[in-house]
Write a protein that holds these residues in place. Structure first.
Motif, PDB file in Angstrom:
ATOM      1  N   THR A 281       0.826  -1.214   0.000  1.00  0.00           N
ATOM      2  CA  THR A 281       0.000   0.000   0.000  1.00  0.00           C
ATOM      3  C   THR A 281       0.858   1.262   0.000  1.00  0.00           C
ATOM      4  O   THR A 281       1.500   1.601   1.005  1.00  0.00           O
ATOM      5  CB  THR A 281      -0.992   0.047   1.172  1.00  0.00           C
ATOM      6  OG1 THR A 281      -1.746  -1.164   1.205  1.00  0.00           O
ATOM      7  CG2 THR A 281      -1.941   1.235   1.026  1.00  0.00           C
ATOM      8  N   ALA A 282       0.858   1.947  -1.126  1.00  0.00           N
ATOM      9  CA  ALA A 282       1.639   3.176  -1.280  1.00  0.00           C
ATOM     10  C   ALA A 282       0.852   4.350  -0.719  1.00  0.00           C
ATOM     11  O   ALA A 282       0.154   5.058  -1.449  1.00  0.00           O
ATOM     12  CB  ALA A 282       1.972   3.411  -2.747  1.00  0.00           C
ATOM     13  N   ALA A 283       0.947   4.561   0.582  1.00  0.00           N
ATOM     14  CA  ALA A 283       0.232   5.657   1.237  1.00  0.00           C
ATOM     15  C   ALA A 283       1.064   6.161   2.415  1.00  0.00           C
ATOM     16  O   ALA A 283       1.739   5.362   3.081  1.00  0.00           O
ATOM     17  CB  ALA A 283      -1.132   5.188   1.733  1.00  0.00           C
ATOM     18  N   PRO A 284       1.027   7.472   2.674  1.00  0.00           N
ATOM     19  CA  PRO A 284       1.817   8.020   3.783  1.00  0.00           C
ATOM     20  C   PRO A 284       1.515   7.371   5.130  1.00  0.00           C
ATOM     21  O   PRO A 284       2.426   7.130   5.927  1.00  0.00           O
ATOM     22  CB  PRO A 284       1.427   9.509   3.777  1.00  0.00           C
ATOM     23  CG  PRO A 284       1.057   9.785   2.354  1.00  0.00           C
ATOM     24  CD  PRO A 284       0.372   8.542   1.879  1.00  0.00           C
ATOM     25  N   TYR A 285       0.234   7.069   5.411  1.00  0.00           N
ATOM     26  CA  TYR A 285      -0.094   6.505   6.721  1.00  0.00           C
ATOM     27  C   TYR A 285       0.477   5.100   6.899  1.00  0.00           C
ATOM     28  O   TYR A 285       0.633   4.620   8.028  1.00  0.00           O
ATOM     29  CB  TYR A 285      -1.612   6.509   6.944  1.00  0.00           C
ATOM     30  CG  TYR A 285      -2.398   5.492   6.139  1.00  0.00           C
ATOM     31  CD1 TYR A 285      -2.683   4.237   6.658  1.00  0.00           C
ATOM     32  CD2 TYR A 285      -2.869   5.795   4.863  1.00  0.00           C
ATOM     33  CE1 TYR A 285      -3.407   3.309   5.932  1.00  0.00           C
ATOM     34  CE2 TYR A 285      -3.602   4.877   4.130  1.00  0.00           C
ATOM     35  CZ  TYR A 285      -3.874   3.642   4.661  1.00  0.00           C
ATOM     36  OH  TYR A 285      -4.589   2.721   3.944  1.00  0.00           O
ATOM     37  N   GLY A 307       0.258  -3.312  -4.092  1.00  0.00           N
ATOM     38  CA  GLY A 307      -1.036  -2.962  -3.511  1.00  0.00           C
ATOM     39  C   GLY A 307      -1.572  -1.639  -4.022  1.00  0.00           C
ATOM     40  O   GLY A 307      -1.089  -1.067  -5.002  1.00  0.00           O
ATOM     41  N   ARG A 308      -2.599  -1.167  -3.325  1.00  0.00           N
ATOM     42  CA  ARG A 308      -3.253   0.078  -3.733  1.00  0.00           C
ATOM     43  C   ARG A 308      -2.333   1.279  -3.586  1.00  0.00           C
ATOM     44  O   ARG A 308      -1.418   1.293  -2.779  1.00  0.00           O
ATOM     45  CB  ARG A 308      -4.511   0.301  -2.874  1.00  0.00           C
ATOM     46  CG  ARG A 308      -5.688  -0.594  -3.229  1.00  0.00           C
ATOM     47  CD  ARG A 308      -6.963  -0.020  -2.606  1.00  0.00           C
ATOM     48  NE  ARG A 308      -8.123  -0.793  -2.992  1.00  0.00           N
ATOM     49  CZ  ARG A 308      -8.767  -1.642  -2.201  1.00  0.00           C
ATOM     50  NH1 ARG A 308      -8.341  -1.811  -0.969  1.00  0.00           N
ATOM     51  NH2 ARG A 308      -9.826  -2.300  -2.623  1.00  0.00           N
ATOM     52  N   GLY A 309      -2.656   2.315  -4.372  1.00  0.00           N
ATOM     53  CA  GLY A 309      -1.938   3.579  -4.238  1.00  0.00           C
ATOM     54  C   GLY A 309      -0.837   3.747  -5.265  1.00  0.00           C
ATOM     55  O   GLY A 309      -0.255   2.775  -5.752  1.00  0.00           O
ATOM     56  N   ASN A 310      -0.570   5.016  -5.584  1.00  0.00           N
ATOM     57  CA  ASN A 310       0.480   5.369  -6.536  1.00  0.00           C
ATOM     58  C   ASN A 310       1.480   6.284  -5.833  1.00  0.00           C
ATOM     59  O   ASN A 310       1.119   7.389  -5.412  1.00  0.00           O
ATOM     60  CB  ASN A 310      -0.128   6.082  -7.749  1.00  0.00           C
ATOM     61  CG  ASN A 310       0.906   6.416  -8.800  1.00  0.00           C
ATOM     62  OD1 ASN A 310       2.117   6.301  -8.567  1.00  0.00           O
ATOM     63  ND2 ASN A 310       0.450   6.837  -9.965  1.00  0.00           N
ATOM     64  N   PRO A 311       2.742   5.865  -5.663  1.00  0.00           N
ATOM     65  CA  PRO A 311       3.732   6.710  -4.977  1.00  0.00           C
ATOM     66  C   PRO A 311       3.866   8.094  -5.588  1.00  0.00           C
ATOM     67  O   PRO A 311       4.119   9.079  -4.872  1.00  0.00           O
ATOM     68  CB  PRO A 311       5.032   5.904  -5.105  1.00  0.00           C
ATOM     69  CG  PRO A 311       4.599   4.499  -5.350  1.00  0.00           C
ATOM     70  CD  PRO A 311       3.312   4.595  -6.111  1.00  0.00           C
TER      71      PRO A 311
END
Length: 359
Positions: A281-285, A307-311
């Motif tokens: 999961t590419a997310a800050p949290y 996983g989900r998310g785009n850096p």
């Protein structure tokens, strides 16, 4: 396979094609006791003559075409066999395709119920052209708006409704209008707080919180819904304790069922292919920027994000980090097989942490 195998052999991956290929294999393994895959290759020295050869999982760099031989269909449970047990409907915005941990968990327990004679169905958001699919033994129906959800409720007539996350206020309202009991699964914080990182140090005065105020209407819907559901199941003791700080009612701890015998965990334990340090999961949290900083400081190691998310959406220029690979959403077996170390550098209050348990 449409040439996907040749792309994989050169390090390029058609993420969606590969994901759906694995979903198809998982479906076949749920319907038949044995599935054999065969590819085709040119017989040595005879250009126009092909011979078949068995491949372990339908992936090979020699063939673009695979034949699946299906043996011994799994015995189906008829409606008569399931009579007398509750008819179960799982309704949530996300379910199929199986990408996140919450979807995998729901799929595992629904298929377990189906195997034990319960009539189950799943309802989720999706394209209008895709009205019915199967995830193992469970039929999956796609809908676009509330009117479609209500029509499905009336046609399916469930005895018990299970829901989670974003759709839960609407699903609970529709179910209660039809006098149906509802079980709410809480895998995360969407139902209680829009800013879980700040929640770690807040005084629980939600109406004085800028984050809660910015989402007032949505959060009010969730708070009202929490009063109406018949039972609340939380992924962990920590999450259950946290939820009770926001609402005045009992919750139960329900650890995620995980079927390690399923196709998504069938990996080749040959350590020679395990080259990546991986995060999901590419997310800050989830600790994206911590992971990126580690990758920059260790240029001699290969890093992978799945996983989900785009850096790129969060300001990461992936083209400038030569030792970083981004695959997007793929089946767990694909990245676990090539992962040497899994990192979970989350900076939010992790409600459970399924990925470390899988690894």
């Amino acid at each position: 396979n449409g040439g996907e195998s040749k792309q994989a052999a050169t390090g390029e991956r058609g993420h969606h094609s590969e994901m759906y290929l694995h979903e198809f294999k998982r479906y076949l393994s749920g319907q038949f006791e044995k599935v054999e895959y065969y590819g085709q290759r040119v017989r040595e020295g005879q250009q126009d003559i092909y011979e078949s050869y068995e491949v372990e999982d339908g992936v090979s760099d020699e063939s673009e075409f695979f034949l699946a031989v299906l043996k011994r269909p799994v015995k189906k449970i008829s409606d008569n066999q399931g009579r007398g047990k509750p008819r179960v409907l799982f309704a949530a915005r996300y379910f199929y395709p199986l990408i996140g941990g919450a979807e995998h968990t729901a799929n595992t327990f629904l298929n377990d119920l189906a195997e034990n004679g319960y009539k189950c169905a799943a309802l989720c958001g999706g394209e209008p052209s895709v009205s019915l699919q199967y995830s193992g033994r469970v039929p999956v129906y796609s809908v676009q708006d509330r009117s479609h959800i209500e029509a499905f409720f009336d046609e399916y007539n469930p005895d018990v409704v299970i829901t989670q996350l974003e759709w839960s206020p609407a699903i609970v309202e529709i179910a209660k209008e039809r006098d149906k009991p509802v079980v709410l699964i809480i895998p995360s914080y969407e139902n209680i707080c829009p800013a879980p990182i700040d929640m770690m140090s807040c005084d629980r005065n939600c109406h004085g919180c800028k984050h809660f105020t910015a989402e007032t209407n949505s959060m009010k819907d969730h708070r009202e819904m929490l009063k109406k559901v018949d039972r609340i199941l939380c992924y962990s003791s920590y999450l259950s304790d946290t939820v009770r700080q926001f609402i005045d009612r009992d919750t139960d701890v329900w650890y995620q069922p995980m079927d390690y015998s399923s196709a998504q965990y069938r990996v080749n334990n040959n350590n020679s292919v395990r080259k990546y340090i991986t995060m999901c999961t590419a997310a800050p949290y989830k600790g994206l920027h911590t992971f990126i900083e580690i990758a920059k400081r260790m240029p001699d190691r290969q890093f992978l994000i799945v996983g989900r998310g785009n850096p790129e959406y969060f300001g990461v220029d992936t083209k400038q980090i030569s030792n970083l690979t981004v695959w997007g959403s793929v089946d767990p077996s694909r990245f676990l097989e090539e992962t040497k170390i899994l990192l979970a550098p989350a900076v939010w209050p992790e409600p459970f942490g399924r990925t470390p348990l899988e690894a």
